[in-house]
Scaffold this motif. Sequence first.
Motif, PDB file in Angstrom:
ATOM      1  N   SER A 110      -9.035 -25.606  31.481  1.00 30.33           N
ATOM      2  CA  SER A 110      -8.487 -24.180  31.119  1.00 30.33           C
ATOM      3  C   SER A 110      -8.071 -24.026  29.559  1.00 30.33           C
ATOM      4  O   SER A 110      -8.733 -22.807  29.131  1.00 30.33           O
ATOM      5  N   GLU A 113     -11.308 -24.215  27.408  1.00 34.81           N
ATOM      6  CA  GLU A 113     -12.083 -23.165  27.503  1.00 34.81           C
ATOM      7  C   GLU A 113     -11.413 -22.026  26.660  1.00 34.81           C
ATOM      8  O   GLU A 113     -12.236 -21.134  26.267  1.00 34.81           O
ATOM      9  N   ARG A 114     -10.224 -21.828  27.110  1.00 31.05           N
ATOM     10  CA  ARG A 114      -9.463 -20.519  26.418  1.00 31.05           C
ATOM     11  C   ARG A 114      -9.515 -20.733  25.068  1.00 31.05           C
ATOM     12  O   ARG A 114      -9.557 -19.949  24.201  1.00 31.05           O
ATOM     13  N   THR A 115      -9.159 -22.086  24.326  1.00 29.34           N
ATOM     14  CA  THR A 115      -9.387 -22.308  23.005  1.00 29.34           C
ATOM     15  C   THR A 115     -10.602 -21.694  22.419  1.00 29.34           C
ATOM     16  O   THR A 115     -10.860 -21.318  21.344  1.00 29.34           O
ATOM     17  N   LEU A 117     -12.960 -19.935  23.609  1.00 26.32           N
ATOM     18  CA  LEU A 117     -13.148 -18.491  23.828  1.00 26.32           C
ATOM     19  C   LEU A 117     -12.354 -17.659  22.663  1.00 26.32           C
ATOM     20  O   LEU A 117     -12.759 -16.816  21.880  1.00 26.32           O
ATOM     21  N   GLU A 118     -11.084 -18.143  22.297  1.00 28.68           N
ATOM     22  CA  GLU A 118     -10.252 -17.452  21.389  1.00 28.68           C
ATOM     23  C   GLU A 118     -10.939 -17.759  19.729  1.00 28.68           C
ATOM     24  O   GLU A 118     -10.668 -16.765  18.969  1.00 28.68           O
TER      25      GLU A 118
END
Length: 151
Positions: A110, A113-115, A117-118
């Motif tokens: 998570s 993936e968030r890194t 995405l950002e």
Amino acid sequence: MGNRSSLLLREEEIAQIQQETGFTPSQIERLYSRFTSLDRGDCGTLSRDDFLRIPELAINPLGERIVNSFFQVAFKMYDLDNDDMISKDELLAILHMMVGTNISEEQLNSIAERTILEADEDGDQMISFEEFCKALQRTDVEQKMSIRFLN
């Protein structure tokens, strides 16, 4: 040891730093004094702006590039395969190195993936050096990418 009123290091801290680095007590005191004069936020960290206020860097036409080289070194720590891109797998490998088994695989995925995405602006599921720098500029760099001294 010199003027102790302006120095907030205790003798045992100086001894520990000397043992770990090989610096002399005099060198440690000078480095600490220089560090505290640059630490404008008085928070124990040096930001990018703090580095750019170093007089020798401020007048140096390459000063900005010198400071940016710190960011390149940080980027290279994540770019494990040296392809000038940071992939999700590389982020996961670094996260494993940093936290070991203290966080579940699901949580690590998570975070990675968030890194991506950002930071990923062009949608290739990778982070380029330019995207890395832009992400750092949007982040509280003093907190996230700081040099801590005696904390």
